[in-house]
Design a protein around this motif. Structure first.
Motif, PDB file in Angstrom:
ATOM      1  N   ASN A 319       0.812  -1.219   0.000  1.00 14.13           N
ATOM      2  CA  ASN A 319       0.000   0.000   0.000  1.00 14.13           C
ATOM      3  C   ASN A 319       0.848   1.273   0.000  1.00 14.13           C
ATOM      4  O   ASN A 319       0.488   2.270  -0.636  1.00 14.13           O
ATOM      5  N   LEU A 320       1.957   1.251   0.723  1.00 15.41           N
ATOM      6  CA  LEU A 320       2.760   2.466   0.854  1.00 15.41           C
ATOM      7  C   LEU A 320       3.746   2.659  -0.291  1.00 15.41           C
ATOM      8  O   LEU A 320       4.444   3.673  -0.342  1.00 15.41           O
ATOM      9  N   ALA A 321       3.773   1.716  -1.223  1.00 21.15           N
ATOM     10  CA  ALA A 321       4.641   1.876  -2.393  1.00 21.15           C
ATOM     11  C   ALA A 321       4.216   3.071  -3.247  1.00 21.15           C
ATOM     12  O   ALA A 321       5.020   3.625  -3.994  1.00 21.15           O
ATOM     13  N   ARG A 322       2.966   3.479  -3.139  1.00 22.59           N
ATOM     14  CA  ARG A 322       2.469   4.595  -3.964  1.00 22.59           C
ATOM     15  C   ARG A 322       3.087   5.935  -3.557  1.00 22.59           C
ATOM     16  O   ARG A 322       3.076   6.877  -4.341  1.00 22.59           O
ATOM     17  N   TYR A 323       3.601   6.026  -2.345  1.00 23.85           N
ATOM     18  CA  TYR A 323       4.201   7.281  -1.887  1.00 23.85           C
ATOM     19  C   TYR A 323       5.666   7.300  -2.313  1.00 23.85           C
ATOM     20  O   TYR A 323       6.567   6.935  -1.570  1.00 23.85           O
ATOM     21  N   ASP A 324       5.873   7.727  -3.558  1.00 24.30           N
ATOM     22  CA  ASP A 324       7.190   7.595  -4.185  1.00 24.30           C
ATOM     23  C   ASP A 324       7.807   8.921  -4.614  1.00 24.30           C
ATOM     24  O   ASP A 324       8.835   8.949  -5.269  1.00 24.30           O
ATOM     25  N   GLY A 325       7.167  10.027  -4.250  1.00 20.17           N
ATOM     26  CA  GLY A 325       7.688  11.316  -4.657  1.00 20.17           C
ATOM     27  C   GLY A 325       7.304  11.716  -6.056  1.00 20.17           C
ATOM     28  O   GLY A 325       7.655  12.807  -6.516  1.00 20.17           O
ATOM     29  N   VAL A 326       6.588  10.848  -6.762  1.00 19.94           N
ATOM     30  CA  VAL A 326       6.153  11.153  -8.130  1.00 19.94           C
ATOM     31  C   VAL A 326       4.673  11.510  -8.134  1.00 19.94           C
ATOM     32  O   VAL A 326       4.279  12.619  -8.483  1.00 19.94           O
ATOM     33  N   ARG A 327       3.860  10.565  -7.700  1.00 22.94           N
ATOM     34  CA  ARG A 327       2.410  10.783  -7.745  1.00 22.94           C
ATOM     35  C   ARG A 327       1.871  11.354  -6.446  1.00 22.94           C
ATOM     36  O   ARG A 327       0.957  12.170  -6.449  1.00 22.94           O
ATOM     37  N   PHE A 328       2.406  10.885  -5.301  1.00 15.94           N
ATOM     38  CA  PHE A 328       1.893  11.302  -4.006  1.00 15.94           C
ATOM     39  C   PHE A 328       3.056  11.675  -3.100  1.00 15.94           C
ATOM     40  O   PHE A 328       4.130  11.111  -3.183  1.00 15.94           O
ATOM     41  N   ASP A 336      18.958  14.432  -7.943  1.00 18.87           N
ATOM     42  CA  ASP A 336      19.250  14.772  -9.332  1.00 18.87           C
ATOM     43  C   ASP A 336      19.074  13.607 -10.295  1.00 18.87           C
ATOM     44  O   ASP A 336      19.348  13.738 -11.489  1.00 18.87           O
ATOM     45  N   GLU A 337      18.635  12.461  -9.786  1.00 23.84           N
ATOM     46  CA  GLU A 337      18.299  11.352 -10.681  1.00 23.84           C
ATOM     47  C   GLU A 337      17.229  10.485 -10.024  1.00 23.84           C
ATOM     48  O   GLU A 337      16.980  10.564  -8.827  1.00 23.84           O
ATOM     49  N   LEU A 338      16.560   9.660 -10.842  1.00 26.78           N
ATOM     50  CA  LEU A 338      15.304   9.017 -10.436  1.00 26.78           C
ATOM     51  C   LEU A 338      15.468   8.117  -9.211  1.00 26.78           C
ATOM     52  O   LEU A 338      14.705   8.221  -8.247  1.00 26.78           O
ATOM     53  N   ALA A 339      16.446   7.216  -9.225  1.00 21.75           N
ATOM     54  CA  ALA A 339      16.604   6.275  -8.116  1.00 21.75           C
ATOM     55  C   ALA A 339      16.876   7.016  -6.810  1.00 21.75           C
ATOM     56  O   ALA A 339      16.338   6.663  -5.750  1.00 21.75           O
ATOM     57  N   ALA A 340      17.695   8.038  -6.871  1.00 22.64           N
ATOM     58  CA  ALA A 340      17.988   8.820  -5.667  1.00 22.64           C
ATOM     59  C   ALA A 340      16.746   9.553  -5.177  1.00 22.64           C
ATOM     60  O   ALA A 340      16.528   9.689  -3.961  1.00 22.64           O
TER      61      ALA A 340
END
Length: 484
Positions: A319-328, A336-340
């Motif tokens: 459930n908490l995977a959605r909080y990724d800095g992209v959508r929520f 400065d890069e996606l993984a970071a």
């Protein structure tokens, strides 16, 4: 009239009779929060302007004579339920600035019933905790003794009801998170049958366990709030199409002919002497009222904690995977890069307990370990459900303590395992999806409240209310309030 101490039923009667306006009642609650809020520290967000506007609208509806059941009643909401236009944090920094564009179904139902939403109560982050100390915003204090915990994760909701900072509140219960704080704060907490109340708009912790329910000053108020929030919701795939009765009809039926089960395992977990004394005294009252007592067995109780702390973290990690800095949620602006960005945003946004459970859950679901952990825990869950099925052939309601001890001092339990073990008597109810209640039944020698737990078969909330209402009258504890 001391408005802050009124129940839903008594305030609704006064509002309907024109003895007080909703604006006056709401103002009195806001004044109480202003006077005692810093002591109890149980609100994350107050909606003063919105509450007063809703109260004015409630007064118009009351004057027109077409007022719904909760019209004008000030109610607080745990900050894990979405409120349109009002900040909803889930008790987490990762959602510190989230303002939902919609109401959770239960919030919408409260508004439809005319309730005035006062604000959002503090909680353990994403409802993960038993003491309400896992919060970056506000750690609430027990109104009966400000040096003690309220219980978690709905500690804020229980504290504001006990402190008369609202008339009633909503909480959520995943492993005891309504019943434990209700027990610790001397109020009524009710976890309905899983599926009775919509989870739409609830920030999910463990989707097969989470359930919304009322925290109130007495049993009648719990029934009134259940009437308002129960019912099928097509937006929640786990919502059931079970008919919803008028729960207040069960309150005056008495206990004659009712079979009460006493699970021997619940009295063999090293109960604190104060808990044992008060619970046994309450059981004697029930027997004296005409109920039949039967000793029963729930033999897999000891495995509930282990099964729960695999299943719940596994569902949380998903459930908490959605909080990724992209959508929520929070995003680290310096990445400065996606993984970071993923790593740093989640590391900054989540607290230690949430991270711990995400790691446990991800491990339990990982390739090569799923069968050893999640599948095995699910099989244990099925055995616990079967234990209950057998038990309810012998009894109508199960009676037990809520927790092994009363509330403890803030900061006294820093070890996660010792905290998890406090859930031993409440977790099985959630694993089985059953309804359960905490009802005040007495006080420890130190003056801290102690609750009695009542459980019943699926959709038999009425049986719990029947027992609770009778015992409440006999114990006469509802007028006893903490002094702040």
């Amino acid at each position: 009239m001391d408005v802050n101490c009124l129940t839903i039923a008594r305030l609704a009667e006064a509002l309907a009779a024109g003895k007080i306006s909703s604006r006056e009642a709401t103002g009195a609650v806001l004044d109480r929060i202003a006077a005692t809020g810093e002591q109890v520290n149980a609100y994350i967000t107050l909606d003063r302007e919105g509450a007063l506007a809703a109260a004015a609208e409630a007064d118009r509806r009351l004057a027109a004579g077409a007022a719904p059941p909760l019209c004008g009643v000030p109610i607080a909401v745990k900050d894990v339920l979405c409120t349109k236009g009002l900040r909803t944090t889930g008790g987490s920094k990762i959602l510190a600035d989230f303002i939902p564009p919609y109401d959770a179904t239960v919030v919408a139902k409260l508004r439809q019933a005319g309730a005035v939403i006062i604000g959002k109560t503090t909680m353990d982050e994403f409802a993960m905790g038993s003491a309400n100390e896992n919060s970056p915003f506000a750690v609430p204090r027990n109104p009966w003794n400000l040096d003690y915990i309220c219980g978690g994760s709905s500690g804020g909701s229980a504290a504001v009801v006990a402190a008369d900072q609202c008339v009633a509140a909503l909480g959520t219960d995943t492993g005891g998170s309504i019943r434990q704080p209700a027990s610790n704060c001397g109020v009524v907490g009710f976890k309905p049958t899983y599926g009775r109340v919509s989870r739409y708009g609830l920030l999910a912790f463990a989707s097969s366990l989470d359930q919304v329910g009322p925290i109130t000053k007495d049993v009648r108020d719990a029934a009134l709030l259940l009437n308002a929030i129960c019912g099928h919701d097509p937006r929640d795939s786990t919502s059931v199409r079970e008919p919803v009765p008028d729960f207040t009809a069960a309150l005056d039926q008495g206990l004659a002919g009712l079979r009460l089960g006493l699970p021997r395992e619940y009295f063999e977990v090293g109960l604190d002497p104060d808990v044992q004394r008060t619970v046994e005294a309450a059981i004697r009252q029930l027997e004296g009222a005409g109920a039949e007592l039967r000793e029963i067995s729930l033999p897999r109780t000891e495995y509930g904690v282990a099964a729960y702390y695999v299943i719940a973290p596994a569902e949380a990690s998903s459930n908490l995977a959605r909080y990724d800095g992209v959508r929520f949620g929070h995003r680290d602006p310096a990445a400065d890069e996606l993984a970071a960005m993923y790593r740093r945003s989640r590391s900054q946004g989540f607290g230690p307990e949430v991270k711990r459970r995400i790691i446990i859950g991800t491990y339990a679901l990982s390739s090569g370990y799923y069968d050893a952990y999640y599948r095995k825990a699910s099989q244990v869950r099925s055995l616990i459900i079967e234990d209950y099925r057998r038990a309810f052939k012998e009894c109508d309601v199960i009676v037990s303590p809520v927790t092994p001890t009363p509330a403890w001092r803030l900061g006294a339990k820093s070890d996660p395992l010792s905290m998890y073990l406090t859930d031993i008597l409440t977790i099985p109810t959630n694993l089985a999806g059953l309804p359960g209640m905490s009802l005040p039944c007495g006080f420890s020698d130190a003056g801290l409240p102690i609750g009695l737990q009542l459980q019943a078969a699926h959709y038999r909330e009425d049986q719990i209310l029947r027992v609770a209402a009778d015992l409440e009258k006999r114990l006469g504890l509802t007028e006893r309030r903490p002094v702040l």
